[in-house]
Each structure stands twice: as structure tokens, then as C-alpha cells.
Design an enzyme around this catalytic site. Structure first.
Site, mmCIF file in Angstrom:
data_model
loop_
_atom_site.group_PDB
_atom_site.id
_atom_site.type_symbol
_atom_site.label_atom_id
_atom_site.label_comp_id
_atom_site.label_asym_id
_atom_site.label_seq_id
_atom_site.Cartn_x
_atom_site.Cartn_y
_atom_site.Cartn_z
ATOM 1 N N GLY A 78 50.290 32.043 2.711
ATOM 2 C CA GLY A 78 50.486 32.707 3.870
ATOM 3 C C GLY A 78 50.316 31.607 5.192
ATOM 4 N N GLY A 79 50.340 30.549 4.957
ATOM 5 C CA GLY A 79 49.898 29.230 5.725
ATOM 6 C C GLY A 79 50.791 29.256 7.243
ATOM 7 N N TYR A 124 35.793 45.242 4.500
ATOM 8 C CA TYR A 124 35.999 46.494 3.952
ATOM 9 C C TYR A 124 36.055 46.325 2.241
ATOM 10 N N GLY A 152 49.604 32.987 11.687
ATOM 11 C CA GLY A 152 48.107 33.875 11.865
ATOM 12 C C GLY A 152 46.999 32.673 11.558
ATOM 13 N N PHE A 207 49.072 47.632 6.403
ATOM 14 C CA PHE A 207 49.240 48.578 7.462
ATOM 15 C C PHE A 207 48.598 49.659 7.276
ATOM 16 N N GLY A 250 35.949 39.124 10.453
ATOM 17 C CA GLY A 250 36.094 40.386 11.290
ATOM 18 C C GLY A 250 37.467 40.456 12.165
ATOM 19 N N ARG A 276 56.713 33.687 1.776
ATOM 20 C CA ARG A 276 58.059 34.159 1.625
ATOM 21 C C ARG A 276 59.239 33.473 2.555
ATOM 22 N N ASP A 296 56.923 33.645 -3.265
ATOM 23 C CA ASP A 296 56.413 35.156 -3.069
ATOM 24 C C ASP A 296 55.254 35.002 -4.241
HETATM 25 C C1 HXC Z 1 53.944 53.992 4.915
HETATM 26 C C2 HXC Z 1 55.437 52.128 4.434
HETATM 27 C C3 HXC Z 1 55.066 51.421 5.682
HETATM 28 C C4 HXC Z 1 54.203 52.375 6.882
HETATM 29 C C5 HXC Z 1 56.143 50.002 4.392
HETATM 30 N N1 HXC Z 1 56.038 51.011 3.773
HETATM 31 N N2 HXC Z 1 55.568 50.315 5.867
HETATM 32 N N3 HXC Z 1 55.014 53.160 4.023
HETATM 33 N N4 HXC Z 1 53.855 53.450 6.072
HETATM 34 N N5 HXC Z 1 53.924 51.683 7.832
HETATM 35 C C6 HXC Z 1 56.641 51.255 2.286
HETATM 36 C C7 HXC Z 1 58.135 51.138 2.322
HETATM 37 O O1 HXC Z 1 58.644 52.436 2.900
HETATM 38 C C8 HXC Z 1 58.214 50.981 0.973
HETATM 39 O O2 HXC Z 1 58.226 52.026 0.064
HETATM 40 C C9 HXC Z 1 57.194 50.161 0.489
HETATM 41 O O3 HXC Z 1 56.287 50.216 1.496
HETATM 42 C C10 HXC Z 1 57.684 48.548 0.750
HETATM 43 O O4 HXC Z 1 58.029 48.248 1.958
HETATM 44 P P1 HXC Z 1 59.210 46.982 2.555
HETATM 45 O O5 HXC Z 1 59.155 47.073 3.900
HETATM 46 O O6 HXC Z 1 60.047 47.177 1.455
HETATM 47 O O7 HXC Z 1 58.222 45.757 1.614
HETATM 48 P P2 HXC Z 1 58.010 44.251 2.227
HETATM 49 O O8 HXC Z 1 59.485 44.075 3.037
HETATM 50 O O9 HXC Z 1 57.824 43.336 0.985
HETATM 51 O O10 HXC Z 1 56.889 44.204 3.177
HETATM 52 C C11 HXC Z 1 55.679 44.212 2.876
HETATM 53 C C12 HXC Z 1 54.852 44.979 3.932
HETATM 54 C C13 HXC Z 1 55.156 44.214 5.487
HETATM 55 C C14 HXC Z 1 53.192 44.520 3.444
HETATM 56 C C15 HXC Z 1 55.234 46.293 4.128
HETATM 57 O O11 HXC Z 1 54.226 44.689 6.327
HETATM 58 C C16 HXC Z 1 54.697 42.659 5.342
HETATM 59 O O12 HXC Z 1 55.617 42.024 5.046
HETATM 60 N N6 HXC Z 1 53.281 42.129 5.639
HETATM 61 C C17 HXC Z 1 53.071 40.859 5.540
HETATM 62 C C18 HXC Z 1 51.899 40.520 6.590
HETATM 63 C C19 HXC Z 1 50.925 41.393 7.043
HETATM 64 O O13 HXC Z 1 50.975 42.559 6.650
HETATM 65 N N7 HXC Z 1 49.845 41.006 7.538
HETATM 66 C C20 HXC Z 1 48.591 41.748 8.129
HETATM 67 C C21 HXC Z 1 47.691 41.292 7.334
HETATM 68 S S1 HXC Z 1 46.163 41.714 7.831
HETATM 69 P P3 HXC Z 1 59.209 52.858 -0.499
HETATM 70 O O14 HXC Z 1 58.737 53.729 -1.299
HETATM 71 O O15 HXC Z 1 60.008 53.492 0.667
HETATM 72 O O16 HXC Z 1 60.331 52.022 -1.135
HETATM 73 C C22 HXC Z 1 44.837 42.104 6.815
HETATM 74 C C23 HXC Z 1 43.412 42.630 6.854
HETATM 75 C C24 HXC Z 1 43.363 42.727 8.434
HETATM 76 O O17 HXC Z 1 45.152 42.180 5.515
HETATM 77 C C25 HXC Z 1 41.984 43.439 8.472
HETATM 78 C C26 HXC Z 1 41.637 43.766 10.031
HETATM 79 C C27 HXC Z 1 40.142 43.696 10.321
HETATM 80 P P1 NAP Z 2 49.545 37.241 8.902
HETATM 81 O O1 NAP Z 2 49.801 36.289 9.938
HETATM 82 O O2 NAP Z 2 50.407 38.530 8.651
HETATM 83 O O3 NAP Z 2 49.143 36.452 7.611
HETATM 84 C C1 NAP Z 2 49.585 36.883 6.453
HETATM 85 C C2 NAP Z 2 50.430 35.751 5.532
HETATM 86 O O4 NAP Z 2 51.018 36.353 4.281
HETATM 87 C C3 NAP Z 2 51.912 35.586 6.201
HETATM 88 O O5 NAP Z 2 52.183 34.276 6.706
HETATM 89 C C4 NAP Z 2 52.836 35.987 5.297
HETATM 90 O O6 NAP Z 2 54.126 35.449 5.284
HETATM 91 C C5 NAP Z 2 52.278 35.871 4.168
HETATM 92 N N1 NAP Z 2 52.579 36.861 2.813
HETATM 93 C C6 NAP Z 2 52.831 37.897 2.730
HETATM 94 N N2 NAP Z 2 53.370 38.589 1.531
HETATM 95 C C7 NAP Z 2 53.508 37.284 0.788
HETATM 96 C C8 NAP Z 2 53.992 37.188 -0.340
HETATM 97 N N3 NAP Z 2 54.233 37.962 -1.402
HETATM 98 N N4 NAP Z 2 54.021 35.733 -0.903
HETATM 99 C C9 NAP Z 2 53.649 34.844 0.151
HETATM 100 N N5 NAP Z 2 53.168 35.146 1.022
HETATM 101 C C10 NAP Z 2 53.037 36.252 1.686
HETATM 102 O O7 NAP Z 2 48.028 38.027 8.934
HETATM 103 P P2 NAP Z 2 46.626 37.241 9.257
HETATM 104 O O8 NAP Z 2 45.784 38.019 10.261
HETATM 105 O O9 NAP Z 2 46.696 35.640 9.633
HETATM 106 O O10 NAP Z 2 45.728 37.299 7.621
HETATM 107 C C11 NAP Z 2 45.411 36.257 7.020
HETATM 108 C C12 NAP Z 2 44.386 36.814 6.109
HETATM 109 O O11 NAP Z 2 43.157 37.088 6.785
HETATM 110 C C13 NAP Z 2 44.598 37.676 5.285
HETATM 111 O O12 NAP Z 2 44.253 37.627 3.931
HETATM 112 C C14 NAP Z 2 43.796 38.832 5.925
HETATM 113 O O13 NAP Z 2 43.657 40.082 5.066
HETATM 114 C C15 NAP Z 2 42.793 38.163 6.403
HETATM 115 N N6 NAP Z 2 41.926 38.912 7.614
HETATM 116 C C16 NAP Z 2 42.568 38.958 8.717
HETATM 117 C C17 NAP Z 2 41.913 39.569 9.664
HETATM 118 C C18 NAP Z 2 42.175 39.579 11.144
HETATM 119 O O14 NAP Z 2 41.549 39.985 12.060
HETATM 120 N N7 NAP Z 2 43.389 38.933 11.386
HETATM 121 C C19 NAP Z 2 40.686 40.212 9.440
HETATM 122 C C20 NAP Z 2 40.135 40.408 8.055
HETATM 123 C C21 NAP Z 2 40.967 39.601 7.337
HETATM 124 P P3 NAP Z 2 55.671 35.800 5.014
HETATM 125 O O15 NAP Z 2 55.744 37.254 5.427
HETATM 126 O O16 NAP Z 2 56.381 34.661 5.509
HETATM 127 O O17 NAP Z 2 55.615 35.967 3.402
#
Ligand code: HXC
Ligand code: NAP
Length: 295
Positions: free
Chosen positions: A25-26, A158, A29, A108, A200, A50, A76
């Protein structure tokens, strides 16, 4: 040092010289911020996710700024075969790997009853499976080749408190924390250290748009949950991560370092709400409490 200086680079120049560091995930963010700082400190950084176009753009941007090459590899992390390819590409490029940062995540907000089983799977597959896939592939390599290494896992607070509305992420991060603490003991004999960071609130597009979409950002001022009344700066997290992968932290193993301005404890302490009592009311409150006699 003044409180204003929290966003300055911390380690001395060359602190990570010749270290080869893989960051999942480099490309975006916090992963990108770590990659940039590690590169500044002399590390050879491999970033993976990815989306190869995003990775390439980040590599170019960092190269321009640090004059130090960053190697982008599409992978991935939920696919073991792709993780093995990432390992091979890293070794072929730099000859070794000293550190792995399991940072990739998916998340999400959603009421859990609205999730399909596939939605639950997708988060677990990125966060928990992605972490154990990378840890297993790189770990086997290090052990077989008798190479010392360090793993840094990015979790959340959490992971131990749990959290409503992000249940797959909470379950996965708890699993990652368990892996961190278990392998810190089991693989120490091979010279492999394991630590974690629990950030956080650090504003990133990936997290913010999925966790506080649209108007929710204005509705909930998250800073108010933080005793220090601010969010984190990316450099603060990069400083901590650089220290934890550097040789300066060689005796730290199995630790999870929270960097959240006191946020999770603020939510946990039963009487923390008394912070909202104005100072001048405390004389009156004390008088009332002292006047209570008997039970
Ligand atoms: C309900 C949802 C949904 C939503 C997706 N789905 N979004 N369901 N509500 N908002 C469902 C879809 O309908 C599908 O199920 C399944 O999830 C897979 O969705 P896809 O879109 O096909 O998957 P994909 O394209 O691989 O995307 C993965 C993803 C996406 C996780 C949904 O958001 C993503 O690529 N995220 C990567 C970056 C990320 O999330 N960063 C945040 C990290 S923050 P069905 O059954 O319909 O097939 C973090 C901690 C933060 O981790 C803490 C903060 C304090
Ligand atoms: P981000 O920018 O969305 O980073 C997530 C990264 O993961 C993206 O670069 C994404 O890239 C990659 N990723 C997702 N699915 C992957 C897969 N299957 N294979 C390889 N890479 C994948 O969010 P961020 O806030 O910087 O989060 C970084 C880390 O910090 C995460 O572990 C998160 O849980 C943690 N964290 C963040 C916060 C915050 O406040 N931001 C708080 C607590 C913890 P691609 O879509 O290109 O794959």
C-alpha cells in the site's frame, strides 16, 4: 523543542542507508509518506499495491525529491502467488530485503447487517490475509537464507477495543496484532523482529472518503475526540515507523505503539466526560461531594 516542530524529520541523515524496505500500500496515504521518508534516509524502497500507475507516479515523485530510486511492483497482497512474485522481484532488484511494512488495507463504514459475505471477505483478504501472505512468504525466505529482518504492521486502536460499523476491519486488525505478538516470540530466534503501529486520525484520501464520506466530515469534528485537539501529521507517523525499522530500535520486539493524541483512552475512561466541566464549577462540586455522609 517547541510543540510546533512535531512535523519535522527526526532521524539523522543516512539512518536507513542500504536498508531494503518493502511497503505494501506504498503508493498512497501513509504508505507513501513512509516511503518518502525512508527514501530520504537512504533506504532502497519497494512500494507495492494493485494499481501500477499510481505506484509509478509515486516513485517518480519521490525520486525527484530524494534522488533515490523507489521500485514500484504491482501486487495484490491477498493472492499468495503475487506475493511470491513481489519477493522474487525485490530480491532480483536489490539482492535482499531488510524490512517489510504491512500497511495495505481496505475499509469502509457500514452497518454489519448490510454487508454481503463477499464484502466481509474482501476486507479480511486485504488486511489479515494480505499480512499473513506477505509475512509468510518473506519470513520463509529470511529463515531459509539466515537473514535478519524486521516486520512492521500498521494496525488501528480498535484492534483491541473493537469498533461498531467497521467490523471486518476491526476483526482483521485484531488478527494482525495477534500475528505481531505471536511471531515476535516465535521468530526472534531467527533474528526477525515484529512490531506494530496503531495510528489514530491521520487524514488520507483513502481513509477519509470511505470512513467520513460527504457531509459526515462536517457533521463529526473528529478532532474533538482527541485530547490533544488535533489530527496527526504524516511526518510524525513516518518518524515513528523509521525508528521502528531502523537499528536504533533493535531491542524493541512485540510492541504496538499507539500514536493517536490520546484518542482511544479518551473514549475508554468512564469519567473522561468530566473534561467538559468548567474549572470554576469544581469548588462547588467538591463541596457537594464532601457533604455526602454515610451510605
Ligand atoms: C457495503 C460494500 C461497500 C459499501 C463495497 N462493498 N463497498 N458493501 N457498503 N460501502 C461490497 C461490494 O458490493 C462487494 O460485495 C464487495 O464489497 C467487494 O467490493 P468491490 O468494490 O468489488 O471490491 P474492490 O474493488 O476490491 O474494492 C475493495 C474495497 C475498496 C475495500 C471495497 O474500498 C478499496 O479498494 N479500498 C482500498 C483502500 C482503502 O479502503 N483505504 C482505507 C483504509 S483506512 P458484493 O456482494 O456486492 O459482490 C483503514 C483504517 C482507518 O483501514 C482507521 C481510521 C481511524
Ligand atoms: P490508503 O491511502 O487507502 O492506503 C491503503 C493502501 O492499500 C492503498 O495504497 C491501496 O492501493 C492498498 N491496497 C488495498 N488493497 C490492496 C491489495 N489487495 N493488495 C495490495 N495493496 C492493496 O489509506 P491510509 O489511510 O494511508 O492507510 C494506510 C494504513 O494505515 C492502513 O493499514 C490503515 O488501516 C492504517 N490506518 C490509517 C489511519 C488513518 O487515519 N489514515 C488510521 C488508522 C490506521 P491499491 O488500491 O492500489 O491496491
Amino acid at each position: 523543542m517547541s510543540e510546533q516542530n512535531y512535523n519535522l524529520p527526526m532521524l539523522k541523515e543516512g539512518s536507513l542507508i542500504d536498508k531494503v524496505i518493502v511497503i505494501t500500500g506504498g503508493g498512497t496515504g501513509l504508505g507513501k509518506s513512509m516511503a518518502k521518508y525512508f527514501s530520504e534516509l537512504g533506504a532502497k524502497v519497494i512500494i507495492t499495491s494493485r494499481k501500477i500507475d499510481v505506484l509509478r507516479k509515486t516513485s517518480e515523485e519521490i525520486l525527484l525529491s530524494t534522488k533515490n530510486e523507489v521500485f514500484p511492483v504491482a501486487c495484490d497482497v491477498s493472492e499468495y502467488k503475487q506475493v511470491e512474485n513481489l519477493l522474487d522481484a525485490s530480491i532480483e532488484k536489490f539482492g535482499k530485503v531488510d524490512a517489510l511494512i504491512n500497511n495495505a488495507a481496505g475499509n469502509f463504514i457500514s452497518p454489519t447487517e448490510r454487508l454481503s459475505n463477499r464484502a466481509f471477505d474482501i476486507i479480511i483478504n486485504i488486511v489479515l490475509k494480505g499480512t499473513y501472505n506477505c509475512t509468510l512468504a518473506f519470513g520463509k525466505y529470511w529463515i531459509k537464507n539466515k537473514e535478519k529482518a524486521t516486520v512492521l504492521n500498521i494496525v488501528t486502536t480498535y484492534a483491541w477495543t473493537g469498533s461498531a460499523y467497521v467490523v471486518p476491519s476491526a476483526a482483521a486488525k485484531a488478527g494482525v496484532l495477534a500475528i505481531t505478538r505471536s511471531l515476535a516470540v516465535e521468530w526472534a530466534k531467527y533474528g526477525i523482529r515484529f512490531n506494530a503501529i496503531a495510528p489514530g486520525l491521520f487524514p488520507t484520501k483513502g481513509a477519509w472518503e470511505r470512513l467520513l464520506p460527504g457531509d459526515l466530515k462536517n457533521k463529526f469534528d473528529l478532532k474533538k475526540k482527541v485530547p490533544l485537539q488535533r489530527v496527526g501529521d504524516h511526518q510524525e507517523l513516518a518518524n515513528l515507523a523509521a525508528y521502528l525499522v531502523s537499528d536504533y530500535s533493535s531491542f524493541i520486539n512485540g510492541e504496538v505503539v499507539t500514536i493517536d493524541g490520546g484518542e482511544w483512552l479518551n473514549g475508554a475512561g468512564q469519567f473522561n466526560f468530566l473534561q467538559s466541566v468548567p474549572e470554576k464549577m469544581w469548588d462547588e462540586i467538591e463541596k457537594m461531594v464532601r457533604n455526602v455522609k454515610g451510605s
